[in-house]
Design a protein around this motif. Structure first.
Motif, PDB file in Angstrom:
ATOM      1  N   ARG A  17       0.834  -1.206   0.000  1.00 49.35           N
ATOM      2  CA  ARG A  17       0.000   0.000   0.000  1.00 49.35           C
ATOM      3  C   ARG A  17       0.873   1.263   0.000  1.00 49.35           C
ATOM      4  N   ASP A  18       1.972   1.221   0.763  1.00 45.71           N
ATOM      5  CA  ASP A  18       2.906   2.362   0.788  1.00 45.71           C
ATOM      6  C   ASP A  18       3.485   2.599  -0.604  1.00 45.71           C
ATOM      7  N   VAL A  19       3.800   1.517  -1.303  1.00 47.06           N
ATOM      8  CA  VAL A  19       4.384   1.647  -2.650  1.00 47.06           C
ATOM      9  C   VAL A  19       3.356   2.287  -3.588  1.00 47.06           C
ATOM     10  N   ALA A  20       2.114   1.810  -3.512  1.00 45.05           N
ATOM     11  CA  ALA A  20       1.052   2.382  -4.363  1.00 45.05           C
ATOM     12  C   ALA A  20       0.914   3.881  -4.064  1.00 45.05           C
ATOM     13  N   GLN A  21       0.962   4.222  -2.777  1.00 46.28           N
ATOM     14  CA  GLN A  21       0.806   5.647  -2.407  1.00 46.28           C
ATOM     15  C   GLN A  21       2.004   6.474  -2.866  1.00 46.28           C
ATOM     16  N   TRP A  22       3.194   5.875  -2.799  1.00 50.39           N
ATOM     17  CA  TRP A  22       4.399   6.577  -3.272  1.00 50.39           C
ATOM     18  C   TRP A  22       4.237   6.902  -4.758  1.00 50.39           C
ATOM     19  N   PHE A  23       3.745   5.927  -5.527  1.00 49.09           N
ATOM     20  CA  PHE A  23       3.551   6.176  -6.962  1.00 49.09           C
ATOM     21  C   PHE A  23       2.409   7.169  -7.200  1.00 49.09           C
ATOM     22  N   ASN A  24       1.351   7.079  -6.396  1.00 54.02           N
ATOM     23  CA  ASN A  24       0.256   8.058  -6.546  1.00 54.02           C
ATOM     24  C   ASN A  24       0.798   9.475  -6.375  1.00 54.02           C
ATOM     25  N   ARG A  25       1.588   9.664  -5.322  1.00 51.33           N
ATOM     26  CA  ARG A  25       2.160  11.003  -5.073  1.00 51.33           C
ATOM     27  C   ARG A  25       3.075  11.422  -6.224  1.00 51.33           C
ATOM     28  N   VAL A  99      -7.815  -0.177 -19.442  1.00 50.11           N
ATOM     29  CA  VAL A  99      -6.826  -0.064 -18.360  1.00 50.11           C
ATOM     30  C   VAL A  99      -7.513  -0.278 -17.014  1.00 50.11           C
ATOM     31  N   LYS A 100      -6.814  -0.957 -16.124  1.00 48.47           N
ATOM     32  CA  LYS A 100      -7.399  -1.140 -14.796  1.00 48.47           C
ATOM     33  C   LYS A 100      -6.343  -1.183 -13.708  1.00 48.47           C
ATOM     34  N   GLU A 101      -6.801  -0.776 -12.514  1.00 47.51           N
ATOM     35  CA  GLU A 101      -5.940  -0.822 -11.346  1.00 47.51           C
ATOM     36  C   GLU A 101      -5.769  -2.278 -10.944  1.00 47.51           C
ATOM     37  N   GLY A 102      -4.560  -2.689 -10.605  1.00 48.70           N
ATOM     38  CA  GLY A 102      -4.363  -4.067 -10.160  1.00 48.70           C
ATOM     39  C   GLY A 102      -2.907  -4.343  -9.861  1.00 48.70           C
ATOM     40  N   ASN A 103      -2.690  -5.475  -9.221  1.00 44.08           N
ATOM     41  CA  ASN A 103      -1.338  -5.880  -8.836  1.00 44.08           C
ATOM     42  C   ASN A 103      -0.853  -6.953  -9.793  1.00 44.08           C
ATOM     43  N   ALA A 104       0.378  -6.793 -10.267  1.00 44.87           N
ATOM     44  CA  ALA A 104       0.965  -7.765 -11.205  1.00 44.87           C
ATOM     45  C   ALA A 104       0.988  -9.170 -10.598  1.00 44.87           C
ATOM     46  N   HIS A 170      14.105   2.004  -1.679  1.00 41.04           N
ATOM     47  CA  HIS A 170      13.526   3.336  -1.519  1.00 41.04           C
ATOM     48  C   HIS A 170      12.945   3.720  -2.883  1.00 41.04           C
ATOM     49  N   GLN A 171      12.334   4.875  -2.974  1.00 44.21           N
ATOM     50  CA  GLN A 171      11.853   5.422  -4.245  1.00 44.21           C
ATOM     51  C   GLN A 171      11.062   4.402  -5.074  1.00 44.21           C
ATOM     52  N   GLY A 172       9.875   4.102  -4.606  1.00 37.46           N
ATOM     53  CA  GLY A 172       9.015   3.185  -5.357  1.00 37.46           C
ATOM     54  C   GLY A 172       9.488   1.755  -5.280  1.00 37.46           C
TER      55      GLY A 172
END
Ligand SMILES: C[S@@+](CC[C@H](N)C(=O)[O-])C[C@H]1O[C@@H](n2cnc3c(N)ncnc32)[C@H](O)[C@@H]1O
Length: 256
Positions: A17-25, A99-104, A170-172
């Motif tokens: 979830r942190d990674v997803a939020q890092w990319f969102n930001r 396109v859709k949101e999802g985890n690889a 770090h960084q994504g």
């Protein structure tokens, strides 16, 4: 595959979830500026030897740059990405793509759906690379071809910044592996390597600068850059793969 770094850092024990939020930001702050420009993407399709009308899946598609290149080549593109901001950019940028949101690591597509699968600058960020690679394998057709661009851990830059300065993950959640490490992982998860190329971006930029910033005529294939140093020192590798046991394509098909 980002072209610049961001100031907000992720801890190495970040959750998905942190990674997803890092990319969102990152996408909110930088948008497309986080990634290479559109003209850097068609070469991946050239290396894959794509054919019009085929179904392509771009895993971790970001805002849709590869999807746009695929649409220009008359493919039927689908993209999936962990970041909802990436997906909302992609929906606007390439409305004709699905396109859709999802985890690889858990792809919501039926077995054998896609003729081509790309995944650029992202596998090294997945928490469970094996699981994601098996999922990608599952949703691809028997004779599918794959293009994965992945980061090399055997470079000086990676060693200094990521390992000695403890910047790994770090960084994504960016990580890396050696050429041998990647080959072993792909083979373990059911792939056969048809070709490995250096990242083409530096040479693409150089050619563009020498042409006085005139764009490459996209109706013609681009020259494929060969490594000046041994391949194992490339910053990123571009792998072209097929499923183990599937027949190989003639090399000339993807190189011209
Ligand atoms: C460096 S960007 C590359 C984006 C795109 N492939 C490109 O080259 O333009 C990495 C992407 O991986 C996505 N990502 C990271 N982990 C993921 C996961 N487990 N499943 C799907 N996407 C993921 C991020 O949201 C981000 O868009």
């Amino acid at each position: 595959m980002g072209t610049s770094s961001t100031t907000s850092e992720l801890s190495p024990d970040a959750s998905q979830r942190d990674v997803a939020q890092w990319f969102n930001r990152t996408y909110v702050e930088k948008g497309f500026g986080y990634l290479r420009p559109q003209h850097a993407y068609p070469i991946f399709l050239q290396l894959l030897g794509v054919t019009p009308g085929s179904k392509l899946l771009d895993v971790a598609c970001g805002p849709g740059l590869l999807l746009r290149a695929a649409l220009d080549k008359k493919l039927e593109p689908t993209g999936v990405d962990l970041s909802k901001e990436a997906i909302s950019l992609a929906k606007r940028y390439v409305p004709a793509a699905e396109v859709k949101e999802g985890n690889a690591q858990q792809l919501e597509f039926a077995d054998g759906t896609f003729d081509f699968v790309t995944c650029l600058g992202s596998i090294e960020r997945f928490f469970d690379r094996e699981k994601a690679l098996r999922e990608i394998h599952r949703v691809a057709a028997r004779d599918a071809r794959f293009c994965f661009m992945v980061r090399n851990s055997a470079t000086l830059v990676w060693t200094v910044w990521r390992r000695w300065l403890r910047q790994q993950n770090h960084q994504g959640h960016q990580d890396a592996a050696s050429l041998e490490g990647w080959i072993e992982l792909f083979q373990q998860t059911g792939y056969e390597v048809d070709g490995v190329y250096i990242d083409q971006w530096f040479r693409q930029k150089l050619r563009r600068a020498l042409r006085g910033f005139r764009a490459h005529d996209m109706s013609r294939p681009e020259p494929i850059a060969r490594p000046l140093l041994p391949l194992r020192y490339a910053n990123e590798f571009i792998f072209i793969l097929r499923k183990s046991g599937a027949s190989s394509w003639p090399k000339s098909q993807n190189e011209n």
